[in-house]
Design an enzyme around this catalytic site. Structure first.
Site, PDB file in Angstrom:
ATOM      1  CG  ASP A 176      -1.452   0.797   7.523  1.00 12.93           C
ATOM      2  OD1 ASP A 176      -0.588   0.269   6.820  1.00 12.93           O
ATOM      3  OD2 ASP A 176      -2.568   0.463   7.919  1.00 12.93           O
ATOM      4  CB  ILE A 202     -11.749  -7.325   3.611  1.00  9.71           C
ATOM      5  CG1 ILE A 202     -11.519  -7.645   5.277  1.00  9.71           C
ATOM      6  CG2 ILE A 202     -12.918  -6.970   3.362  1.00  9.71           C
ATOM      7  CD1 ILE A 202     -11.758  -6.237   6.038  1.00  9.71           C
ATOM      8  N   GLY A 221      -6.471  -6.064   3.976  1.00 10.69           N
ATOM      9  CA  GLY A 221      -5.838  -7.487   4.106  1.00 10.69           C
ATOM     10  C   GLY A 221      -6.489  -8.501   3.675  1.00 10.69           C
ATOM     11  CE  LYS A 228       0.011  -1.483   4.803  1.00 11.56           C
ATOM     12  NZ  LYS A 228      -0.419  -2.688   5.323  1.00 11.56           N
ATOM     13  CE  LYS A 251      -3.803  -1.035   5.449  1.00  9.65           C
ATOM     14  NZ  LYS A 251      -3.912  -1.391   6.769  1.00  9.65           N
TER      15      LYS A 251
HETATM   16  P1  NDP Z   1       8.198  -8.532   6.368  1.00 11.59           P
HETATM   17  O1  NDP Z   1       8.673  -7.432   6.763  1.00 11.59           O
HETATM   18  O2  NDP Z   1       7.358  -9.613   7.208  1.00 11.59           O
HETATM   19  O3  NDP Z   1       8.639  -9.445   5.210  1.00 11.59           O
HETATM   20  C1  NDP Z   1       9.606  -8.792   4.091  1.00 11.59           C
HETATM   21  C2  NDP Z   1      10.200  -9.463   3.249  1.00 11.59           C
HETATM   22  O4  NDP Z   1      10.765  -8.987   1.996  1.00 11.59           O
HETATM   23  C3  NDP Z   1      11.281 -10.317   4.089  1.00 11.59           C
HETATM   24  O5  NDP Z   1      11.368 -11.738   3.613  1.00 11.59           O
HETATM   25  C4  NDP Z   1      12.766  -9.813   3.513  1.00 11.59           C
HETATM   26  O6  NDP Z   1      13.662 -10.562   3.376  1.00 11.59           O
HETATM   27  C5  NDP Z   1      12.182  -9.269   2.017  1.00 11.59           C
HETATM   28  N1  NDP Z   1      12.872  -7.995   1.525  1.00 11.59           N
HETATM   29  C6  NDP Z   1      12.656  -6.768   2.127  1.00 11.59           C
HETATM   30  N2  NDP Z   1      13.821  -5.925   1.722  1.00 11.59           N
HETATM   31  C7  NDP Z   1      14.097  -6.630   0.549  1.00 11.59           C
HETATM   32  C8  NDP Z   1      15.013  -6.536  -0.550  1.00 11.59           C
HETATM   33  N3  NDP Z   1      15.408  -5.141  -0.704  1.00 11.59           N
HETATM   34  N4  NDP Z   1      15.407  -7.332  -1.300  1.00 11.59           N
HETATM   35  C9  NDP Z   1      14.956  -8.700  -1.362  1.00 11.59           C
HETATM   36  N5  NDP Z   1      14.111  -9.152  -0.383  1.00 11.59           N
HETATM   37  C10 NDP Z   1      13.660  -7.967   0.712  1.00 11.59           C
HETATM   38  O7  NDP Z   1       6.624  -7.884   5.424  1.00 11.59           O
HETATM   39  P2  NDP Z   1       5.127  -8.402   5.532  1.00 11.59           P
HETATM   40  O8  NDP Z   1       5.092  -9.922   5.025  1.00 11.59           O
HETATM   41  O9  NDP Z   1       4.464  -8.240   6.669  1.00 11.59           O
HETATM   42  O10 NDP Z   1       4.373  -7.393   4.340  1.00 11.59           O
HETATM   43  C11 NDP Z   1       4.684  -7.376   2.960  1.00 11.59           C
HETATM   44  C12 NDP Z   1       4.146  -6.494   2.143  1.00 11.59           C
HETATM   45  O11 NDP Z   1       2.650  -7.007   2.488  1.00 11.59           O
HETATM   46  C13 NDP Z   1       4.178  -5.249   2.486  1.00 11.59           C
HETATM   47  O12 NDP Z   1       3.989  -4.433   1.524  1.00 11.59           O
HETATM   48  C14 NDP Z   1       2.786  -4.931   3.759  1.00 11.59           C
HETATM   49  O13 NDP Z   1       2.571  -3.586   3.500  1.00 11.59           O
HETATM   50  C15 NDP Z   1       1.797  -5.724   2.876  1.00 11.59           C
HETATM   51  N6  NDP Z   1       0.915  -6.176   3.944  1.00 11.59           N
HETATM   52  C16 NDP Z   1       1.226  -6.899   5.274  1.00 11.59           C
HETATM   53  C17 NDP Z   1       0.175  -7.307   5.855  1.00 11.59           C
HETATM   54  C18 NDP Z   1       0.422  -7.993   6.946  1.00 11.59           C
HETATM   55  O14 NDP Z   1      -0.415  -8.354   7.920  1.00 11.59           O
HETATM   56  N7  NDP Z   1       1.819  -8.167   7.418  1.00 11.59           N
HETATM   57  C19 NDP Z   1      -1.324  -6.978   5.460  1.00 11.59           C
HETATM   58  C20 NDP Z   1      -1.550  -6.542   4.127  1.00 11.59           C
HETATM   59  C21 NDP Z   1      -0.454  -5.987   3.343  1.00 11.59           C
HETATM   60  P3  NDP Z   1      14.316 -11.094   4.747  1.00 11.59           P
HETATM   61  O15 NDP Z   1      13.597 -12.028   5.237  1.00 11.59           O
HETATM   62  O16 NDP Z   1      15.651 -11.747   4.177  1.00 11.59           O
HETATM   63  O17 NDP Z   1      14.827  -9.667   5.582  1.00 11.59           O
HETATM   64  N1  HSE Z   2      -0.267  -2.431  10.283  1.00 15.36           N
HETATM   65  C1  HSE Z   2      -1.408  -2.910   9.591  1.00 15.36           C
HETATM   66  C2  HSE Z   2      -2.695  -2.718  10.677  1.00 15.36           C
HETATM   67  C3  HSE Z   2      -1.298  -3.896   8.779  1.00 15.36           C
HETATM   68  O1  HSE Z   2      -2.578  -2.411  11.782  1.00 15.36           O
HETATM   69  O2  HSE Z   2      -3.920  -2.666   9.832  1.00 15.36           O
HETATM   70  C4  HSE Z   2      -2.210  -4.283   7.657  1.00 15.36           C
HETATM   71  O3  HSE Z   2      -2.057  -3.484   6.693  1.00 15.36           O
END
Ligand code: NDP
Ligand code: HSE
Length: 456
Positions: free
Chosen positions: A202, A137, A135, A106, A206
């Site tokens: 955040d 939804i 997320g 986002k 959205k």
């Molecule tokens: P995390 O921080 O848990 O994971 C990020 C991942 O990206 C890690 O595996 C990291 O690698 C990798 N990464 C980061 N930078 C690089 C780079 N430069 N090159 C290669 N790999 C990279 O993020 P989330 O899974 O929580 O979120 C992912 C996306 O989803 C975000 O855009 C977030 O806004 C969105 N999102 C998340 C939600 C949630 O509930 N978590 C809900 C809705 C959307 P490494 O593990 O090796 O550090």
């Molecule tokens: N930080 C966000 C929240 C995660 O609390 O809703 C999902 O975008």
């Protein structure tokens, strides 16, 4: 068993969401292949550290730090790294290498959406982003596809789980904001740095995404009026309870006509607000999200569910993957972003809404009339007034102190006035509050909160 040609899927990121996407893709690949009409082969997962522990048991050989090479071999790229760079660069590389893209980012879409959508349109690629708002939804697809034949007037939602959890704890457990935030952090809802959540960034990202879709108008995140929840106190939450309301951090996207200029446009705002305990959004507890959509023909619609969580969000990502893969197999142009309405994005000054103002005043004859007079002078109509029992406090009124009076030993009887207004323009309300706070009879303006939704 039917043999399908394989589509090559590259995953960027294996954090909370990415690791669940990879696991489900590996476990449920056959089922997804039947839905797509092609096999889905996960060809690699780009991360920063290939040896870092993962939430799911994933084959080591899939991990790489060479995202660029991986992207260039893929039919569909799933970006789940987050952040702006290199996510932006990688998505552009994917689009220009002939891949369709799925992302949940986002922050990137709210800041660089138009650039990415233009790049995709130029080469006939598709960009899917169901996970970017709400997320798990389904809200992006309903706004983009299901409601494409309708005219959306308003989208009002709870789109940040962390702040909803905090405000809900304050409401149901009587926690302070600090205590509720500590619990949210301990339970893993809030980030180590919760600024983006509690300051409303955040939710604003959205809201920009939802408004752009709902009103066929590019809404930059900078145009979203944003206030976080850090000013919300336990006393305000209690006062809301007494008057039949609950405090929620709302994202409100509306199409309206500015009362002063007659210009029709879009206003997008994120701020704490009071909503009636009878409103469906009041029943959204914990870290859940919900989006309430009002459309001209469809009427009121509500979308509810998990706004975050690795597994839950993976569901939205995989839904997008199936769509992207189907399109890749079928060919043909994708659905471009629809910004044809191109409405002006107006400031919050164009909004008229109701307000609840809580004042501590000196308890003596004529004060209520004086305060009511100030509202009337500024054209703000009062709907209801509630006065609570007087108490004795030392010191002077804010107004008297402002006028240079220093009789600090005076003890006075005070009362709390809770005033709910009819709909009024933001500017008129701001002028009223300024006048009220410099009045001698007013000890303090305790809170000014907008009131949204139906009256209890
Ligand atoms: P995390 O921080 O848990 O994971 C990020 C991942 O990206 C890690 O595996 C990291 O690698 C990798 N990464 C980061 N930078 C690089 C780079 N430069 N090159 C290669 N790999 C990279 O993020 P989330 O899974 O929580 O979120 C992912 C996306 O989803 C975000 O855009 C977030 O806004 C969105 N999102 C998340 C939600 C949630 O509930 N978590 C809900 C809705 C959307 P490494 O593990 O090796 O550090
Ligand atoms: N930080 C966000 C929240 C995660 O609390 O809703 C999902 O975008």
């Amino acid at each position: 068993m039917i043999e399908y040609r394989n589509l090559r899927i590259a995953l960027l990121g294996a954090g909370s969401v990415g690791s669940q996407v990879a696991r489900l893709l590996l476990e449920q690949g056959d089922e997804l292949a039947s839905r797509v009409g092609a096999g889905l082969e996960l060809i690699g997962i780009a991360v920063r550290d290939v040896d870092a522990p993962r939430d799911a048991d994933l084959p080591k050989h899939l991990f790489t730090t060479d995202a660029r090479t991986l992207i260039q071999s893929a039919d569909v790229v799933i970006e789940l790294m987050g952040g702006i760079e290199p996510a932006r660069e990688y998505i552009l590389l994917a689009i220009n290498s002939g891949a369709d893209v799925v992302t949940g980012n986002k922050a990137l879409l709210a800041t660089h959406g138009p650039e990415l959508f233009d790049a995709a349109e130029q080469v006939g690629a598709q960009l899917y982003y169901e996970a970017a708002a709400g997320g798990a939804i389904p809200i992006i697809r309903p706004l983009r596809d299901s409601l494409a034949g309708d005219r959306v007037r308003r989208v009002m939602g709870i789109v940040n789980g962390t702040t909803n959890f905090i405000l809900d704890r304050m409401d149901t457990e009587g926690d302070t904001l600090e205590a509720a935030l500590a619990t949210a952090t301990a339970l893993g809802y809030a980030e180590a740095d919760p600024t983006a959540d509690i300051e409303g960034y955040d939710a604003a990202q959205k809201a920009a995404i939802l408004a752009s879709l709902a009103f066929h108008t590019a809404v930059p995140v900078e145009a979203v009026h944003r206030e976080g929840i850090t000013g919300i106190t336990a006393a305000q939450v209690e006062a809301a309870q007494r008057t039949g309301y609950v405090v929620k951090l709302l994202a409100i996207c509306e199409r309206l006509t500015d009362p002063a200029t007659g210009v029709e446009g879009v206003v997008v705002r994120v701020h704490p607000a009071l909503i009636s305990r009878l409103h469906p959004l009041a029943a959204v507890h914990g870290a859940k999200n919900a989006v309430f959509v009002q459309a001209e023909a469809a009427g009121d619609l509500m979308f509810y569910g998990a706004g975050a969580g690795g597994l839950e969000t993976a569901s939205a990502v995989l839904g997008d993957l199936v769509s992207a893969a189907r399109r890749h197999v079928a060919g043909g142009p994708g659905v471009g972003e629809s910004t044809h309405a191109n409405l002006p994005v107006l400031s919050i000054g164009s909004v008229t809404t109701r307000y609840q103002i809580t004042l501590t005043v000196t308890d003596k004859p004529g004060v209520l009339a004086q305060v009511a007079g100030l509202f009337s002078e500024h054209g703000v109509s009062v709907e209801a007034v509630q006065q609570t029992v007087a108490s004795a406090v030392p010191g002077l009124t804010a107004g008297a102190a402002q006028h240079g009076d220093d009789r600090s030993s005076i003890v006075q009887l005070t009362a709390t006035l809770v005033i709910v207004t009819h709909e009024a323009p933001e500017a008129a309300l701001a002028a009223t509050v300024a006048a009220v706070s410099s009045n001698d009879a007013v000890v303090r303006v305790e809170a000014v909160l907008r009131v949204e939704g139906d009256t209890p």
